[in-house]
Design a protein around this motif. Sequence first.
Motif, PDB file in Angstrom:
ATOM      1  N   ALA A 174      29.150  61.917   4.913  1.00 12.13           N
ATOM      2  CA  ALA A 174      29.819  60.640   4.598  1.00 12.13           C
ATOM      3  C   ALA A 174      28.985  59.468   5.121  1.00 12.13           C
ATOM      4  O   ALA A 174      28.799  58.468   4.423  1.00 12.13           O
ATOM      5  N   ARG A 175      28.444  59.642   6.344  1.00 10.10           N
ATOM      6  CA  ARG A 175      27.611  58.559   6.913  1.00 10.10           C
ATOM      7  C   ARG A 175      26.356  58.360   6.066  1.00 10.10           C
ATOM      8  O   ARG A 175      25.961  57.222   5.778  1.00 10.10           O
ATOM      9  N   ASP A 176      25.745  59.474   5.664  1.00  9.08           N
ATOM     10  CA  ASP A 176      24.534  59.379   4.827  1.00  9.08           C
ATOM     11  C   ASP A 176      24.822  58.654   3.515  1.00  9.08           C
ATOM     12  O   ASP A 176      23.953  58.010   2.941  1.00  9.08           O
ATOM     13  N   GLN A 177      26.057  58.802   3.013  1.00 10.48           N
ATOM     14  CA  GLN A 177      26.432  58.168   1.747  1.00 10.48           C
ATOM     15  C   GLN A 177      26.810  56.699   1.941  1.00 10.48           C
ATOM     16  O   GLN A 177      27.221  56.025   1.003  1.00 10.48           O
TER      17      GLN A 177
ATOM     18  N   THR B 285      29.195  55.512   4.155  1.00 13.87           N
ATOM     19  CA  THR B 285      30.582  55.257   4.577  1.00 13.87           C
ATOM     20  C   THR B 285      30.601  54.549   5.932  1.00 13.87           C
ATOM     21  O   THR B 285      29.912  54.971   6.864  1.00 13.87           O
ATOM     22  N   GLU B 286      31.386  53.455   6.009  1.00 17.74           N
ATOM     23  CA  GLU B 286      31.437  52.709   7.263  1.00 17.74           C
ATOM     24  C   GLU B 286      32.144  53.547   8.344  1.00 17.74           C
ATOM     25  O   GLU B 286      32.993  54.378   8.026  1.00 17.74           O
ATOM     26  N   GLU B 287      31.798  53.263   9.610  1.00 18.82           N
ATOM     27  CA  GLU B 287      32.372  54.014  10.743  1.00 18.82           C
ATOM     28  C   GLU B 287      33.900  53.923  10.781  1.00 18.82           C
ATOM     29  O   GLU B 287      34.585  54.867  11.162  1.00 18.82           O
ATOM     30  N   GLY B 288      34.420  52.772  10.334  1.00 22.39           N
ATOM     31  CA  GLY B 288      35.868  52.565  10.357  1.00 22.39           C
ATOM     32  C   GLY B 288      36.633  53.516   9.447  1.00 22.39           C
ATOM     33  O   GLY B 288      37.861  53.625   9.546  1.00 22.39           O
TER      34      GLY B 288
END
Lengths: 333, 348
Positions: free
Chosen positions: B64-67, B69-72
């Motif tokens: 998700a982070r690689d895509q 997606t914000e940390e929130g």
Amino acid sequence: MIKRIFNFIAKEFASAMRNNMIVYILLFPVIIAVGMRLFLPSLQNMKLTVAVEKAVDDTVIEGLKQYANVEIYHTAQQVEKRVEKSDDVAGFIKSGESHTILLEGNEGEEAELIASTLLSLILSKEPKATFEHVSLGKSGSVLREYVASLLLLMAVLIGGFIVGLNIVDEKESKAIRALSVTPLRLYELMLAHGGMCLISSVVIGIVSTFIIMGAESNYGRVVTAMMTTAGIGLFLGYLIGGFADNLISAVAVIKSLMLAFLGIPIASVYVPTDFQWIFYIFPHYWGFQAYLNIFSKSLAHVDFAVANGATLLSSCIALVLCVPMLNKRLKLR
Amino acid sequence: MKRFINLLRQDMVVAQRNYFHYVVITLAVLMSAVILFLIPNTVKLTPNELFLDLTHEKRLEDFARDQGTEEGRIFQSKEGLLEAVDKNSNSLGIILEGDMENAKVTVIHQGTESVEIINVLDATIQGALDEIRGITRKANYQVQYLRPKTDPIPFNKMMVPLMVVTEAVMLGFLLIAVMVFQEKEEGSVRAYRITPSGTMVYILSKAVINVGLAVLYTSILIFLTMGFQVNILAVLMIVVLASFLMTLVGLSISVFFDNLQQFIFIGVLVIGIISMPIASYLTPAISMPFMEWLPSYPVLFGLREVLFPTGKAGMITAVSITLGIEIILFIVISYHAVRNKLMGEGQS
């Protein structure tokens, strides 16, 4: 003073009655809300649409029905024709022993990914993850709640249109000159206009909310919100009446102002919570937050009382700022 | 022809006296500034997915982070995720448990989504899990594009056709009504009745003014937002036809009202109905066939095709023919409406 204000309101309402305005005021929210009520179900049950050739395997057709609204066509050419239409609809045709996904080329980035994922999941026999669904059981719809809130904002803005167009009408018919030699003072005129704006906003607000949301809404809150936000309509009305000297310039002013009056609340929906402060100076942002609170607390960024208080305060400041301009242009005592 | 030119000249003087041209120039510059500086390049119109990865490897979280997606949107506890999904009605929660080989996915949704949309979400999650595991599912199919794939349109630039329709096209609808009410009030309609110029000259003269203003607005907006690399002639052809049509629609309706205060309600209603295809334009994956019947639908998509070409042959011709047919229909309607209601008023 009270008598003068009521006399002025009575005069404005007599003029409104003569122009059949009351009928339009009552009819307008009914038509809009009925229209939205008919239109919303098709938006609420939104699903993808795919075009499929009849020759495609039954397992694929049945599989696709789990994910989308399936339109079946007899030939591949018909599917191709459907894919070429303006909306983004993927086509599925049979090519010998295999299948082909048809895309037009101008679809969103994810179109190929979604179509390929669906088809490979339907065709492949490899194991899948276990899926479980938990519904929060919300009966309302986000869209319906936003639409109902926007209709309340429209109700207040229509109140403003009426005030603004009446002022322009009085300017054109020179009635404003006649008013300037009467004992009517500017603040009395503002109170009278505020009363008119309030009455029309409350009527339109209640009727349109009832049609869109039914009896389930908190009508005490609707009336409260319309009362605290009527100043927004009055502010709009004074901007129209102050800047426009005739109907043509009134339309130009309305066109320019509507961009801000409707655009800011709509834009606030898409702006992340951390950046909502950008909108804090606009009374109609706070008004929209108050409306959202009536239908769904989760959509609003602040609670009902804060939103109403901030609307009242910011619209009063806006109206006070209007006074010098009105003094100059309307030349009342 | 001479009568038409004379009346057109008069209408142009009135338009100029009322600063119509300054209004459209100001609006065009204002809208261009909104498109260029206020509307972002990308906007997420679909619900926000919120993630909770309870597996040891946390590979979904990394994915998700690689895509981007914000940390929130990445959560560490079930309670936190549930609270966030409950708080934001435009969100969905995704919980991954077990291990990647025997994954268990729980989707928390609001309860208002269609079954099919939830199934599509399941499918995309499965696609993501396959990608994380490096699995390619064996399925016999290929993807064929009817025309070369085009680059995605930035969200703010996608608003250009929308701004043209809502301002250039709709402005004609409102301005013609205002012109009619102004002339009624000033008594120039009464004066016009006794001149030899006919109803058609009256209609065409007003329409030409509105079309001229629409062309002025569109040219400024297009040049400021899209530069000079667009097929401006095709854009203007669509705008001329659409503005002419909306002027005729506005005229056909406004003659039945006494003043702008009365008309404004019906005017807003008609504009609301004609604006409905904007929903289809912003979410083209969702097909809404009834909107295709509204004149703004082909105009919106026709302008998109001209401004962001995909090689769709015959699209502009098809849009022009559709608008042409509608114009002929409304010329007949507006002619009879103006003749009976405006030119005929006061006659016994």
